[in-house]
Design an enzyme around this catalytic site. Structure first.
Site, mmCIF file in Angstrom:
data_model
loop_
_atom_site.group_PDB
_atom_site.id
_atom_site.type_symbol
_atom_site.label_atom_id
_atom_site.label_comp_id
_atom_site.label_asym_id
_atom_site.label_seq_id
_atom_site.Cartn_x
_atom_site.Cartn_y
_atom_site.Cartn_z
ATOM 1 N N ARG A 86 53.906 56.932 74.894
ATOM 2 C CA ARG A 86 54.399 55.682 74.285
ATOM 3 C C ARG A 86 53.432 54.924 73.321
ATOM 4 N NH1 ARG A 86 58.749 55.064 77.535
ATOM 5 N NH2 ARG A 86 58.952 56.006 79.500
ATOM 6 N N HIS B 40 55.320 68.216 75.627
ATOM 7 C CA HIS B 40 56.452 67.478 74.899
ATOM 8 C C HIS B 40 55.753 66.482 74.148
ATOM 9 C CE1 HIS B 40 60.037 65.526 74.941
ATOM 10 N NE2 HIS B 40 60.725 66.258 75.610
ATOM 11 N N TYR C 194 57.650 59.742 72.677
ATOM 12 C CA TYR C 194 58.943 59.427 72.751
ATOM 13 C C TYR C 194 59.073 58.416 71.527
ATOM 14 C CZ TYR C 194 58.940 59.621 77.772
ATOM 15 O OH TYR C 194 58.846 60.255 79.217
ATOM 16 N N HIS D 92 62.118 66.251 70.401
ATOM 17 C CA HIS D 92 63.444 65.806 70.066
ATOM 18 C C HIS D 92 63.735 65.674 68.485
ATOM 19 C CE1 HIS D 92 63.675 63.810 74.312
ATOM 20 N NE2 HIS D 92 63.768 64.960 74.512
ATOM 21 N N GLU E 194 64.932 70.540 70.995
ATOM 22 C CA GLU E 194 65.778 70.260 72.245
ATOM 23 C C GLU E 194 66.893 69.485 71.941
ATOM 24 O OE1 GLU E 194 65.409 67.448 76.176
ATOM 25 O OE2 GLU E 194 63.530 67.878 75.075
ATOM 26 N N ASP F 188 68.767 71.752 77.554
ATOM 27 C CA ASP F 188 68.617 70.545 78.429
ATOM 28 C C ASP F 188 69.856 70.495 79.181
ATOM 29 O OD1 ASP F 188 68.979 67.891 79.885
ATOM 30 O OD2 ASP F 188 66.645 67.644 79.465
ATOM 31 N N HIS G 55 71.738 67.079 79.143
ATOM 32 C CA HIS G 55 72.012 66.677 77.797
ATOM 33 C C HIS G 55 73.218 67.416 77.452
ATOM 34 C CE1 HIS G 55 67.697 65.573 76.770
ATOM 35 N NE2 HIS G 55 68.076 64.730 77.674
ATOM 36 N N HIS H 256 65.266 72.644 80.307
ATOM 37 C CA HIS H 256 65.089 71.491 81.137
ATOM 38 C C HIS H 256 66.252 71.827 82.153
ATOM 39 C CE1 HIS H 256 62.507 69.449 77.853
ATOM 40 N NE2 HIS H 256 61.989 70.342 78.598
ATOM 41 N N ASP I 231 72.031 59.822 78.721
ATOM 42 C CA ASP I 231 71.084 60.670 79.022
ATOM 43 C C ASP I 231 70.329 60.009 80.103
ATOM 44 O OD1 ASP I 231 68.822 62.144 79.048
ATOM 45 O OD2 ASP I 231 67.968 61.432 77.079
ATOM 46 N N HIS J 213 69.099 61.749 83.867
ATOM 47 C CA HIS J 213 68.947 62.700 84.776
ATOM 48 C C HIS J 213 68.916 62.659 86.292
ATOM 49 C CE1 HIS J 213 65.879 64.471 81.467
ATOM 50 N NE2 HIS J 213 67.164 64.308 81.074
ATOM 51 N N GLU K 298 62.827 67.933 85.113
ATOM 52 C CA GLU K 298 62.642 66.365 84.787
ATOM 53 C C GLU K 298 63.498 65.554 85.416
ATOM 54 O OE1 GLU K 298 61.493 66.856 79.875
ATOM 55 O OE2 GLU K 298 63.866 66.788 80.503
#
Length: 280
Positions: free
Chosen positions: A37, A69, A72, A109, A145, A179, A182, A216, A229, A231, A261
């Site tokens: 972040r 990964h 964000y 992403h 992804e 994923d 997703h 994922h 989105d 999970h 995840e």
């Protein structure tokens, strides 16, 4: 035996990730190499790098089972050139951190754009950024992804991923991470083995199984095609267990890291054990 694990914590130092993965019975794992972040992060020093590599050896993980990964904030599809440049610089920084840690891939992403009419332009911007990044880094594979197709994100359709790949010069340095949440949220009905096989056949036809580098494994809180989105834990969402049985019994995935995840880390060990029980 499948390579299966979760996106583990690195609190206290990156060297803790292999220990945390081992504690849940993982044979692969994912992690962030910096605070996801924040744009910037202090550079890695030789002591941190050595500690991480030593921990990998201590707990028996080869670098190719680790799936870092990106953060964000990175969006190379952004139409604003200044914001896109800031994202590019952060992206290159993450690739170089992977190089320093001896990790061969970085899961990203693809990005997003401000309006539907810019979808094609965003694909071009993302590919351009990847080409630039490959020009200033050595070897790390960039793993795209698929997304849930939410908002104006790129990657909800296989055609998006194929479009990016087609515009990248060093395609040998590209991969894809699929994923399950997703995919389901984007409209792929993968609730049955038949649905899963159709999904994989479509991926192979439009993108190519040779690009598949990771999965994922996530159940979904939302319904089919709702582009949500969110999970859910394995078997507790809208997808259900048949998909995960099909994945665990697919020999094409024997060397592909399968990463949880799911939202409750306290049951990751049980989820991994459940998935392993399907691997027969």
């Amino acid at each position: 035996m499948k390579l299966i694990g979760a996106h583990v914590e690195t609190r206290g130092g990156l060297f803790n990730a292999p220990k945390n993965a081992s504690a849940i019975g993982a044979t692969a794992f994912a992690l962030f190499t910096k605070n996801p972040r924040q744009w910037a992060s202090p550079p890695l020093d030789s002591e941190q790098i050595s500690a991480f590599k030593n921990a990998l050896r201590e707990y028996g993980y080869e670098p190719h089972v680790v799936v870092p990964h990106e953060g964000y904030l990175i969006n190379m599809g952004n139409a604003d050139p200044d914001k896109r440049e800031k994202a590019f610089e952060s992206f290159v920084g993450e690739l170089k951190r992977c190089e320093e840690l001896g990790l061969p891939m970085l899961n990203i992403h693809p990005g997003a754009h401000p309006g539907e009419k810019e979808h094609g332009e965003a694909i071009e911007r993302i590919a351009h950024g990847i080409n630039r990044a490959m020009g200033v880094t050595e070897s790390v594979k960039i793993v795209l992804e698929n997304t849930a197709g939410q908002g104006t994100s790129v990657g909800g359709a296989f055609e998006d991923l194929a479009g990016i790949i087609a515009l990248v010069k060093e395609q040998n340095r590209l991969g894809v991470c699929l994923d399950t949440c997703h995919a389901f949220s984007a409209g792929f009905d993968i609730r049955t083995k038949k649905g899963y096989e159709a999904f994989m056949s479509s991926f192979d036809a439009l993108v190519g199984l040779k690009y598949l580098c990771a999965l994922h494994l996530n159940d979904a809180k939302g319904e089919l095609g709702k582009k949500l989105d969110r999970h859910e834990s394995i078997g507790k969402g809208s997808i259900g267990l048949p998909l995960f049985k099909a994945i665990m019994q697919d020999p094409r995935l024997d060397a592909v890291p399968l990463i949880l995840e799911t939202p409750d880390p306290s049951i990751w060990k049980e989820e991994i054990a459940l998935l392993k029980s399907f691997d027969k």
